[in-house]
Design a protein around this motif. Structure first.
Motif, mmCIF file in Angstrom:
data_model
loop_
_atom_site.group_PDB
_atom_site.id
_atom_site.type_symbol
_atom_site.label_atom_id
_atom_site.label_comp_id
_atom_site.label_asym_id
_atom_site.label_seq_id
_atom_site.Cartn_x
_atom_site.Cartn_y
_atom_site.Cartn_z
ATOM 1 N N UNK A 69 5.455 25.686 16.609
ATOM 2 C CA UNK A 69 5.279 26.687 17.183
ATOM 3 C C UNK A 69 4.334 26.321 18.064
ATOM 4 N N UNK A 70 3.817 27.646 18.914
ATOM 5 C CA UNK A 70 3.507 27.204 20.593
ATOM 6 C C UNK A 70 1.992 26.798 19.689
ATOM 7 N N UNK A 71 1.263 27.500 19.265
ATOM 8 C CA UNK A 71 -0.148 27.338 19.105
ATOM 9 C C UNK A 71 -0.483 25.100 19.011
ATOM 10 N N UNK A 72 0.974 24.893 17.317
ATOM 11 C CA UNK A 72 0.806 23.359 17.485
ATOM 12 C C UNK A 72 1.081 22.157 18.668
ATOM 13 N N UNK A 73 1.640 23.748 19.912
ATOM 14 C CA UNK A 73 2.536 22.127 20.657
ATOM 15 C C UNK A 73 1.085 22.012 21.456
ATOM 16 N N UNK A 74 0.562 23.590 22.003
ATOM 17 C CA UNK A 74 -0.896 23.273 22.872
ATOM 18 C C UNK A 74 -1.966 22.878 21.697
ATOM 19 N N UNK A 75 -2.004 22.308 20.892
ATOM 20 C CA UNK A 75 -3.202 21.558 20.257
ATOM 21 C C UNK A 75 -3.050 19.960 20.959
ATOM 22 N N UNK A 76 -1.521 19.560 20.971
ATOM 23 C CA UNK A 76 -0.405 18.157 21.361
ATOM 24 C C UNK A 76 -1.251 18.168 22.968
ATOM 25 N N UNK A 77 -1.979 19.467 23.466
ATOM 26 C CA UNK A 77 -2.417 18.432 24.591
ATOM 27 C C UNK A 77 -4.131 18.153 24.677
ATOM 28 N N UNK A 78 -4.753 18.108 23.539
ATOM 29 C CA UNK A 78 -6.185 18.125 23.274
ATOM 30 C C UNK A 78 -6.837 17.040 24.287
ATOM 31 N N UNK A 79 -6.105 15.659 24.303
ATOM 32 C CA UNK A 79 -6.679 14.352 24.743
ATOM 33 C C UNK A 79 -6.520 14.470 26.523
ATOM 34 N N UNK A 80 -5.153 15.760 26.924
ATOM 35 C CA UNK A 80 -4.687 15.433 28.611
ATOM 36 C C UNK A 80 -5.743 16.050 28.824
ATOM 37 N N UNK A 81 -6.731 16.979 27.806
ATOM 38 C CA UNK A 81 -7.351 18.523 28.026
ATOM 39 C C UNK A 81 -8.616 17.719 28.699
ATOM 40 N N UNK A 82 -9.127 16.649 27.953
ATOM 41 C CA UNK A 82 -10.529 16.073 28.053
ATOM 42 C C UNK A 82 -11.600 17.136 28.387
ATOM 43 N N UNK A 83 -11.826 18.429 27.181
ATOM 44 C CA UNK A 83 -12.874 19.252 27.503
ATOM 45 C C UNK A 83 -12.997 20.382 28.915
ATOM 46 N N UNK A 84 -11.839 19.519 29.207
ATOM 47 C CA UNK A 84 -11.660 20.948 30.766
ATOM 48 C C UNK A 84 -11.139 22.427 30.213
ATOM 49 N N UNK A 85 -11.482 23.136 30.819
ATOM 50 C CA UNK A 85 -10.604 24.614 31.115
ATOM 51 C C UNK A 85 -9.059 23.844 31.809
ATOM 52 N N UNK A 86 -7.628 24.297 31.068
ATOM 53 C CA UNK A 86 -6.788 24.372 31.805
ATOM 54 C C UNK A 86 -6.159 25.362 31.955
#
Ligand code: UTP
Length: 289
Positions: A109-126
Motif C-alpha cells: 500500500x501507499x503508506x508502506x511505499x512512503x515508509x521506504x523513503x525514511x532514509x532518504x528524508x533524513x528528518x526533513x519535510x518532503x
C-alpha cells in the motif's frame, strides 16, 4: 523552519486498473504523446524548487530508472548521425537532476511505499507526488502551491480537489475544522475511501502532499486499513493528534493517468497543446464527430 528540498514519488504499485498493459510496463511510463507520465511529475518537482528526488519502484520497473539516466550508446549513436536536437532532448533531464531510486519489496500500500523513503528524508519535510497524477493549467505548479502553504504554516499539507458524490469512495477525504474558510483549511480528520453516507466532505486528497518527518513515526506502526493496505491516510490521521495538518485546494486541472479515461483525456489535451500536433489532433477529432 526546515525548507522543503526533497520529493518522493511512489511508483511501485501493480497498476491493476491498466492491465494487461501493466503486466510488463509500469503505468508511470504511459506516454502523454511522447513523454512518460513520470517525467512530467519529476519536472513539476524541479519547477517547484525541489533539489533531490527519490522514486520508489519494484524490481519489475527498472525501465523507470533507465529513463532518468544517461543512455551512453544512444547518445553516441545520435552524435555520430548529427541528430543534435534528439541528443539534446535525451541528455537534458539527466544533466539537470540526479534521481535516486529505492525498492518497495512488497506492494503493501501507499503508506508502506512512503515508509521506504525514511532514509532518504533524513528528518526533513518532503513533497510527495503520486506517480500517476498529472497537474496542468495552473499558474504555479501544484507542488509549489503546497510548498508555499507549508512555508506559511510549518505543517503537513494535503493537496485537494473537489470530487462529485459518486467518487468520494475512491479517495482519502478531508474533514476541515468547523468555521475554517478559504482554500487553506486546518483539518479535524481524514478518512480513506469512505462510503458516501460517511464522507465528511467532497474534498479529496489529489496525489500531492507536503509531509513533516513525524509521519514516519506513525507509518512504522501503521496497521492495514481499507483494502487490506497500509494506508497513508490512516497514518496522517494519527499524525493529527500530535501536529496540525492542513488541506490546500490545488489550483489546476488534474489527470488520473492510472485510469483509462484519465489517460485518454490527457492524451487528447496534451496533443492539442502542442504546436506540432494541434492541427492533426483537431482533424482526428473532427473526422469522428
Ligand atoms: P494507486 O492505487 O493509484 O496505484 O496508487 P496501484 O495500486 O498501482 O494501481 P491500481 O489501483 O491497482 O490500478 C497511487 C501511487 O502509489 C504507488 C503507485 O505506483 C501509484 O503511483 N503505490 C501504490 C506504491 O508505490 N506501492 C503500493 O503498494 C501501492
Amino acid at each position: 523552519m526546515q525548507k522543503v528540498r526533497k520529493a518522493v514519488i511512489p511508483a511501485a504499485g501493480f497498476g491493476t486498473r491498466f492491465l494487461p498493459f501493466t503486466k510488463a510496463v509500469p503505468k508511470e511510463m504511459l506516454p502523454l504523446v511522447d513523454i512518460p507520465t513520470i517525467e512530467y511529475i519529476v519536472r513539476e518537482a524541479i519547477e517547484s524548487g525541489i533539489e533531490e528526488v527519490l522514486i520508489i519502484i519494484n524490481k519489475e520497473k527498472e525501465c523507470i530508472r533507465t529513463h532518468f539516466g544517461h543512455n551512453v550508446v544512444l547518445e553516441e549513436f545520435l552524435a555520430s548521425k548529427n541528430k543534435t536536437k534528439e541528443l539534446e532532448i535525451i541528455k537534458e533531464l539527466p544533466n539537470k537532476i540526479k534521481v535516486e531510486f529505492t525498492y518497495q519489496e512488497e506492494q503493501l500500500g501507499l503508506g508502506h511505499a512512503v515508509l521506504c523513503a525514511y532514509e532518504f528524508a533524513k528528518g526533513e519535510p518532503f513533497a510527495l507526488l503520486l506517480g500517476d497524477d498529472v497537474y496542468v493549467g495552473n499558474k504555479m505548479p501544484a507542488t509549489k502551491q503546497l510548498i508555499a502553504a507549508y512555508n506559511q504554516t510549518a505543517s503537513s499539507i494535503l493537496g485537494t480537489l473537489e470530487v462529485p458524490d459518486s467518487d468520494v469512495s475512491k479517495y482519502g477525504i478531508c474533514k476541515p475544522l468547523p468555521n475554517e474558510k478559504g482554500t487553506l483549511l486546518k483539518l479535524e480528520s481524514v478518512v480513506e475511501k469512505p462510503k458516501l453516507e460517511e464522507a465528511p466532505s467532497n474534498l479529496a486528497i489529489g496525489g500531492r502532499y507536503i509531509l513533516t518527518p513525524a509521519i514516519f513515526d506513525y507509518l512504522k506502526t501503521q496497521t492495514r486499513g481499507a483494502g487490506g493496505e497500509i494506508q497513508l491516510t490512516d497514518a496522517i490521521l494519527r499524525l493529527m493528534e500530535k501536529e496540525a495538518v492542513y488541506s490546500l485546494a490545488i489550483d489546476g486541472r488534474r489527470y488520473d493517468i492510472g485510469s483509462k479515461k484519465g489517460f485518454l483525456e490527457a492524451t487528447v489535451d496534451f496533443a492539442l497543446k502542442r504546436a506540432d500536433l494541434y492541427a492533426d489532433m483537431r482533424d482526428i477529432i473532427n473526422e469522428r464527430k
